[in-house]
Scaffold this active site. Structure first.
Site, PDB file in Angstrom:
ATOM      1  N   SER A 133      -3.534   3.213  -4.810  1.00  0.00           N
ATOM      2  CA  SER A 133      -2.444   4.187  -4.658  1.00  0.00           C
ATOM      3  C   SER A 133      -3.050   5.579  -4.551  1.00  0.00           C
ATOM      4  CB  SER A 133      -1.535   4.121  -5.898  1.00  0.00           C
ATOM      5  OG  SER A 133      -0.607   5.177  -5.908  1.00  0.00           O
ATOM      6  N   TYR A 146       0.789   4.766 -15.047  1.00  0.00           N
ATOM      7  CA  TYR A 146       0.572   4.145 -13.727  1.00  0.00           C
ATOM      8  C   TYR A 146      -0.740   4.658 -13.124  1.00  0.00           C
ATOM      9  CZ  TYR A 146       1.386   2.872  -8.795  1.00  0.00           C
ATOM     10  OH  TYR A 146       1.276   2.371  -7.516  1.00  0.00           O
ATOM     11  N   LYS A 150      -4.281   2.738 -12.104  1.00  0.00           N
ATOM     12  CA  LYS A 150      -4.849   2.741 -10.752  1.00  0.00           C
ATOM     13  C   LYS A 150      -6.246   3.387 -10.725  1.00  0.00           C
ATOM     14  CE  LYS A 150      -1.523   0.639  -8.435  1.00  0.00           C
ATOM     15  NZ  LYS A 150      -1.737  -0.690  -7.819  1.00  0.00           N
ATOM     16  N   THR A 181       9.448   0.514  -0.072  1.00  0.00           N
ATOM     17  CA  THR A 181       9.562  -0.819  -0.694  1.00  0.00           C
ATOM     18  C   THR A 181      10.482  -0.722  -1.912  1.00  0.00           C
ATOM     19  OG1 THR A 181       7.801  -0.533  -2.316  1.00  0.00           O
ATOM     20  CG2 THR A 181       7.125  -1.293  -0.130  1.00  0.00           C
TER      21      THR A 181
HETATM   22  N1  NAP Z   1       5.581   1.306  -2.797  1.00  0.00           N
HETATM   23  C1  NAP Z   1       4.773   2.342  -2.876  1.00  0.00           C
HETATM   24  O1  NAP Z   1       5.182   3.481  -2.626  1.00  0.00           O
HETATM   25  C2  NAP Z   1       3.335   2.159  -3.245  1.00  0.00           C
HETATM   26  C3  NAP Z   1       2.474   3.236  -3.038  1.00  0.00           C
HETATM   27  C4  NAP Z   1       1.137   3.110  -3.376  1.00  0.00           C
HETATM   28  C5  NAP Z   1       0.682   1.918  -3.896  1.00  0.00           C
HETATM   29  N2  NAP Z   1       1.533   0.883  -4.111  1.00  0.00           N
HETATM   30  C6  NAP Z   1       0.991  -0.347  -4.679  1.00  0.00           C
HETATM   31  O2  NAP Z   1       1.161  -1.369  -3.721  1.00  0.00           O
HETATM   32  C7  NAP Z   1       1.291  -2.626  -4.379  1.00  0.00           C
HETATM   33  C8  NAP Z   1       2.527  -3.332  -3.859  1.00  0.00           C
HETATM   34  O3  NAP Z   1       3.637  -2.510  -4.115  1.00  0.00           O
HETATM   35  P1  NAP Z   1       5.075  -2.758  -3.458  1.00  0.00           P
HETATM   36  O4  NAP Z   1       5.644  -1.445  -3.225  1.00  0.00           O
HETATM   37  O5  NAP Z   1       4.947  -3.742  -2.367  1.00  0.00           O
HETATM   38  O6  NAP Z   1       5.827  -3.401  -4.725  1.00  0.00           O
HETATM   39  P2  NAP Z   1       7.136  -4.296  -4.817  1.00  0.00           P
HETATM   40  O7  NAP Z   1       7.928  -4.241  -3.574  1.00  0.00           O
HETATM   41  O8  NAP Z   1       7.766  -3.915  -6.118  1.00  0.00           O
HETATM   42  O9  NAP Z   1       6.531  -5.776  -4.942  1.00  0.00           O
HETATM   43  C9  NAP Z   1       5.733  -6.088  -6.042  1.00  0.00           C
HETATM   44  C10 NAP Z   1       5.128  -7.456  -5.827  1.00  0.00           C
HETATM   45  O10 NAP Z   1       4.274  -7.742  -6.934  1.00  0.00           O
HETATM   46  C11 NAP Z   1       4.617  -9.011  -7.487  1.00  0.00           C
HETATM   47  N3  NAP Z   1       4.390  -9.006  -8.931  1.00  0.00           N
HETATM   48  C12 NAP Z   1       4.670  -8.011  -9.793  1.00  0.00           C
HETATM   49  N4  NAP Z   1       4.339  -8.369 -11.034  1.00  0.00           N
HETATM   50  C13 NAP Z   1       3.816  -9.623 -10.945  1.00  0.00           C
HETATM   51  C14 NAP Z   1       3.309 -10.550 -11.893  1.00  0.00           C
HETATM   52  N5  NAP Z   1       3.254 -10.245 -13.192  1.00  0.00           N
HETATM   53  N6  NAP Z   1       2.888 -11.749 -11.456  1.00  0.00           N
HETATM   54  C15 NAP Z   1       2.955 -12.074 -10.143  1.00  0.00           C
HETATM   55  N7  NAP Z   1       3.415 -11.234  -9.199  1.00  0.00           N
HETATM   56  C16 NAP Z   1       3.854 -10.031  -9.601  1.00  0.00           C
HETATM   57  C17 NAP Z   1       6.090  -9.186  -7.150  1.00  0.00           C
HETATM   58  O11 NAP Z   1       6.383 -10.552  -7.161  1.00  0.00           O
HETATM   59  P3  NAP Z   1       7.882 -11.141  -7.402  1.00  0.00           P
HETATM   60  O12 NAP Z   1       8.851 -10.243  -6.671  1.00  0.00           O
HETATM   61  O13 NAP Z   1       7.833 -12.500  -6.754  1.00  0.00           O
HETATM   62  O14 NAP Z   1       8.094 -11.157  -8.854  1.00  0.00           O
HETATM   63  C18 NAP Z   1       6.159  -8.562  -5.761  1.00  0.00           C
HETATM   64  O15 NAP Z   1       5.750  -9.484  -4.778  1.00  0.00           O
HETATM   65  C19 NAP Z   1       1.324  -2.322  -5.881  1.00  0.00           C
HETATM   66  O16 NAP Z   1       0.053  -2.561  -6.431  1.00  0.00           O
HETATM   67  C20 NAP Z   1       1.656  -0.841  -5.931  1.00  0.00           C
HETATM   68  O17 NAP Z   1       1.156  -0.233  -7.091  1.00  0.00           O
HETATM   69  C21 NAP Z   1       2.854   0.976  -3.789  1.00  0.00           C
END
Ligand code: NAP
Length: 231
Positions: A133, A146, A150, A181
């Site tokens: 991130s 958070y 990271k 997301t």
């Molecule tokens: N969205 C942003 O703006 C952003 C920006 C920078 C970095 N990121 C990073 O990108 C990554 C993905 O984020 P996203 O936005 O795609 O998140 P998201 O839409 O909330 O999806 C999170 C995913 O992680 C899985 N997950 C969470 N906890 C889990 C656990 N304990 N065991 C197994 N699976 C688990 C969820 O599975 P289930 O739904 O099946 O439970 C889901 O598939 C994360 O590491 C986040 O920190 C996100």
């Protein structure tokens, strides 16, 4: 080396939605993809869409379940860690339980899954990509736990990269800014602002960076990729 008659294998955590689902779609034309997540219905729906992929449902903080789930994976070309949580709050309002949950999912589970899969990654001279991130580079007010998770994930990636280089395993940290997301919806709800999807990166754009990292030619290791929403 992958045998010529076998498609390479990728495991993507967090593939049930968001960035992980986009990464799975981007990898599917060239890889058989194990789809990590907990939402069995969402994983099956994606598997139905992507030939060669299959659900890999596991709660990543359950170490016994993870150890069982990796059984039988003897060769792994690509491991993408996208599963994560984004639990926001000031230091004053963040409990020990929140700190632990954030680190358990975002760091400890990543380290343990990687450790268990290292023999399979070494066998394939594989690639590990960690969805980090912008918060792994800069810590802002209200984001301490958070961002700390990271920053820790980046440190893990840096040590892993150096340790595994002799085994041919490459490691890339991807640092996106805000992405459209469910996690971002939660963040914006917490901040109390308006959700503006056009102001955020698309998950497909982050997936493109992952694809770049895993398809880099042998002479090039992409160690860190930083993506920002274009102004
Ligand atoms: N969205 C942003 O703006 C952003 C920006 C920078 C970095 N990121 C990073 O990108 C990554 C993905 O984020 P996203 O936005 O795609 O998140 P998201 O839409 O909330 O999806 C999170 C995913 O992680 C899985 N997950 C969470 N906890 C889990 C656990 N304990 N065991 C197994 N699976 C688990 C969820 O599975 P289930 O739904 O099946 O439970 C889901 O598939 C994360 O590491 C986040 O920190 C996100």
């Amino acid at each position: 080396m992958t045998e010529p008659d076998l498609r390479p294998l990728a495991l993507v955590t967090g593939a049930s939605r968001g960035i992980g689902a986009a990464v799975a779609r981007a990898l599917a034309p060239g890889f058989d993809v194990l789809l990590g997540g907990r939402d069995a219905g969402a994983l099956q729906a994606l598997a139905d869409e992507l030939p060669g992929s299959r659900p890999w449902p596991v709660e990543l903080t359950d170490t016994a379940a993870v150890a069982e789930a990796v059984g039988g994976i003897e060769r792994l070309d690509v491991l993408v860690h996208s599963a994560g949580v984004g639990l926001l709050g000031s230091v004053a309002e963040t409990s020990a339980g929140t700190w632990r949950r954030q680190f358990d999912v975002n760091v400890v589970a990543v380290a343990e899954l990687t450790r268990l899969l290292l023999p399979a990654l070494r066998a394939a001279r594989g690639r590990v990509v960690l969805i980090n991130s912008g918060s792994g580079l800069v810590a802002r007010p209200g984001w301490a736990s958070y961002a700390a998770s990271k920053f820790a994930l980046r440190a893990f990636a840096d040590a892993l990269r150096a340790e595994e280089a002799p085994h041919g395993v490459r490691v890339t940290s991807v640092h996106p800014g805000r992405v459209d997301t469910d996690m971002q919806r939660g963040v914006v709800a917490h901040e109390g602002g308006a959700y503006k999807p056009d102001a955020y990166l698309r998950p497909e754009s982050v997936a493109g960076a992952v694809l770049l990292a895993v398809t880099a030619p042998p002479d090039a290791e992409l160690t860190e990729l930083v993506l920002r929403p274009a102004p």
